[in-house]
Design an enzyme around this catalytic site. Structure first.
Site, short mmCIF file in Angstrom:
data_model
loop_
_atom_site.label_atom_id
_atom_site.label_comp_id
_atom_site.label_asym_id
_atom_site.label_seq_id
_atom_site.Cartn_x
_atom_site.Cartn_y
_atom_site.Cartn_z
N SER A 12 70.69 24.17 22.51
CA SER A 12 72.15 24.06 22.65
C SER A 12 72.59 22.69 22.15
CB SER A 12 72.53 24.21 24.12
OG SER A 12 73.84 23.72 24.35
N TYR A 48 71.01 21.98 32.57
CA TYR A 48 71.08 22.54 31.21
C TYR A 48 70.80 21.43 30.19
CZ TYR A 48 72.97 25.69 27.57
OH TYR A 48 73.14 26.51 26.48
N1 LIG Z 1 76.69 31.36 25.58
C1 LIG Z 1 76.85 30.17 25.02
O1 LIG Z 1 77.97 29.62 24.90
C2 LIG Z 1 75.65 29.42 24.48
C3 LIG Z 1 75.85 28.28 23.71
C4 LIG Z 1 74.76 27.58 23.23
C5 LIG Z 1 73.48 28.02 23.52
N2 LIG Z 1 73.31 29.13 24.28
C6 LIG Z 1 71.95 29.55 24.57
O2 LIG Z 1 71.74 30.83 24.02
C7 LIG Z 1 70.78 31.53 24.82
C8 LIG Z 1 71.39 32.87 25.22
O3 LIG Z 1 72.58 32.62 25.94
P1 LIG Z 1 73.55 33.83 26.34
O4 LIG Z 1 74.89 33.25 26.50
O5 LIG Z 1 73.32 34.97 25.40
O6 LIG Z 1 72.98 34.20 27.79
P2 LIG Z 1 73.24 35.52 28.65
O7 LIG Z 1 73.27 35.10 30.07
O8 LIG Z 1 74.38 36.32 28.11
O9 LIG Z 1 71.93 36.38 28.38
C9 LIG Z 1 70.68 35.92 28.75
C10 LIG Z 1 69.70 37.07 28.78
O10 LIG Z 1 68.47 36.54 29.30
C11 LIG Z 1 67.94 37.50 30.18
N3 LIG Z 1 67.06 36.83 31.13
C12 LIG Z 1 67.40 36.07 32.21
N4 LIG Z 1 66.31 35.68 32.87
C13 LIG Z 1 65.25 36.19 32.19
C14 LIG Z 1 63.84 36.13 32.37
N5 LIG Z 1 63.30 35.48 33.40
N6 LIG Z 1 63.05 36.76 31.47
C15 LIG Z 1 63.59 37.45 30.43
N7 LIG Z 1 64.92 37.55 30.20
C16 LIG Z 1 65.72 36.92 31.08
C17 LIG Z 1 69.16 38.14 30.87
O11 LIG Z 1 68.82 39.38 31.46
C18 LIG Z 1 70.12 38.25 29.71
O12 LIG Z 1 69.98 39.46 29.03
C19 LIG Z 1 70.44 30.62 26.00
O13 LIG Z 1 69.30 29.88 25.66
C20 LIG Z 1 71.64 29.70 26.06
O14 LIG Z 1 71.34 28.47 26.62
C21 LIG Z 1 74.36 29.85 24.76
#
Ligand SMILES: NC(=O)c1ccc[n+]([C@@H]2O[C@H](COP(=O)([O-])OP(=O)(O)OC[C@H]3O[C@@H](n4cnc5c(N)ncnc54)[C@H](O)[C@@H]3O)[C@@H](O)[C@H]2O)c1
Length: 259
Positions: A148, A171
């Site tokens: 991120s 985070y």
């Molecule tokens: N959403 C944002 O704005 C954003 C921005 C920058 C980076 N990110 C990063 O992108 C990645 C995905 O984020 P997102 O927003 O899609 O998250 P999200 O919460 O929408 O989805 C995360 C997924 O991970 C799964 N998960 C949770 N615990 C788990 C485990 N122990 N084992 C396997 N799967 C598991 C959940 O079931 C879910 O399907 C993360 O690393 C997040 O930090 C997100």
């Protein structure tokens, strides 16, 4: 982008049912790759297929918990046995505990430790198990971790004014460490034909309040908060042979927010 960029490539996507994960799995298919969704909930997988009218042949699933070594090993093995190959592992999972998301002065030490362990430990686990799997198979491999922008710069706390939002300190700790541990592992594995990179997206649109979106956008080049579709191109690049000689890097995709 070539429509066959990931032709014949089988990619295991941890967190494949998340906001970013679902878009990534669909994008992998559009360039002829085979995404295999690895996530914790089979029910959520079935609901997603039903809601979007998708087939389990196009989007196969293996149950997997990134926090469990045995579970990750089993997912890696299952994919290899089922498809006869495994080319890349993409980690977009986002585990956190129920107290996650509070402001710095309200985070307990126990919650700090637990959330860093979930966020960073889970990614370490997948990286280590995938590296071991690729080494044992002697066919090389490719690992892409989603970090991120908050692993790159400290938050711009002023953009949260008037909202209950924040960037949790866990985070920041986990995502900055993820970039460094990815470089560490890439270097440790040098000479093995296994490469490891990170992508650091900016904030993704997900019904955030308008004042926040506007404050965020003031730091950007042209768009502001991005959609998952805006970051997939970079991730597909890292999954493809176009990036065959890119390893140990972190690519920021944030419309200039961190500048
Ligand atoms: N959403 C944002 O704005 C954003 C921005 C920058 C980076 N990110 C990063 O992108 C990645 C995905 O984020 P997102 O927003 O899609 O998250 P999200 O919460 O929408 O989805 C995360 C997924 O991970 C799964 N998960 C949770 N615990 C788990 C485990 N122990 N084992 C396997 N799967 C598991 C959940 O079931 C879910 O399907 C993360 O690393 C997040 O930090 C997100």
């Amino acid at each position: 982008m070539s429509s066959k960029r990931l032709h014949n490539k089988v990619i295991l996507v941890f967190g494949g049912l998340g906001l970013l994960g679902k878009t990534l799995c669909k994008a992998i298919r559009t360039v002829n790759g085979t995404p295999v969704i690895a996530d914790v909930s089979h029910d959520a997988y079935r609901d997603w297929l039903a809601k979007e009218g998708l087939s389990d042949t196009d989007f196969p699933f293996v149950p997997a918990d990134i926090l469990e070594t045995i579970s990750v090993d089993k997912a890696l093995r299952t994919v290899h046995e089922t498809f006869g190959r495994l080319d890349a592992v993409l980690n977009a999972a986002y585990p956190r505990n129920k107290n996650y998301g509070v402001k710095f002065l309200d985070v307990s030490l126990a919650d700090f430790n637990e959330n860093v362990s979930l966020l960073l430990g889970g990614y370490f686990n997948v990286m280590q198990r995938a590296a071991k799997f690729f080494l044992d198979n002697e066919a090389g491999g490719n690992i892409v971790n989603i970090s991120s922008i908050y692993g790159v710069i400290p938050p711009r706390f002023e953009i949260y004014k008037g909202t209950s939002m924040t960037t949790p300190v866990e985070y920041a700790a986990a995502k900055s460490a993820l970039q460094h541990v990815s470089r560490y592992a890439a270097k440790y594995l040098k000479g093995s034909n296994i490469r490891i990179n990170c992508v650091s997206p900016g904030g993704l649109l997900d019904n955030q309040p308008a004042p926040f979106l506007s404050a965020y956008g003031e730091h950007c080049n042209s768009k502001g908060m991005l959609t998952p579709d805006d970051v997939v191109g970079t991730i597909l690049f890292l999954l493809s042979d176009d990036s065959a000689y890119v390893t140990g890097q972190n690519i920021v995709v944030d419309d200039g927010f961190t500048l």
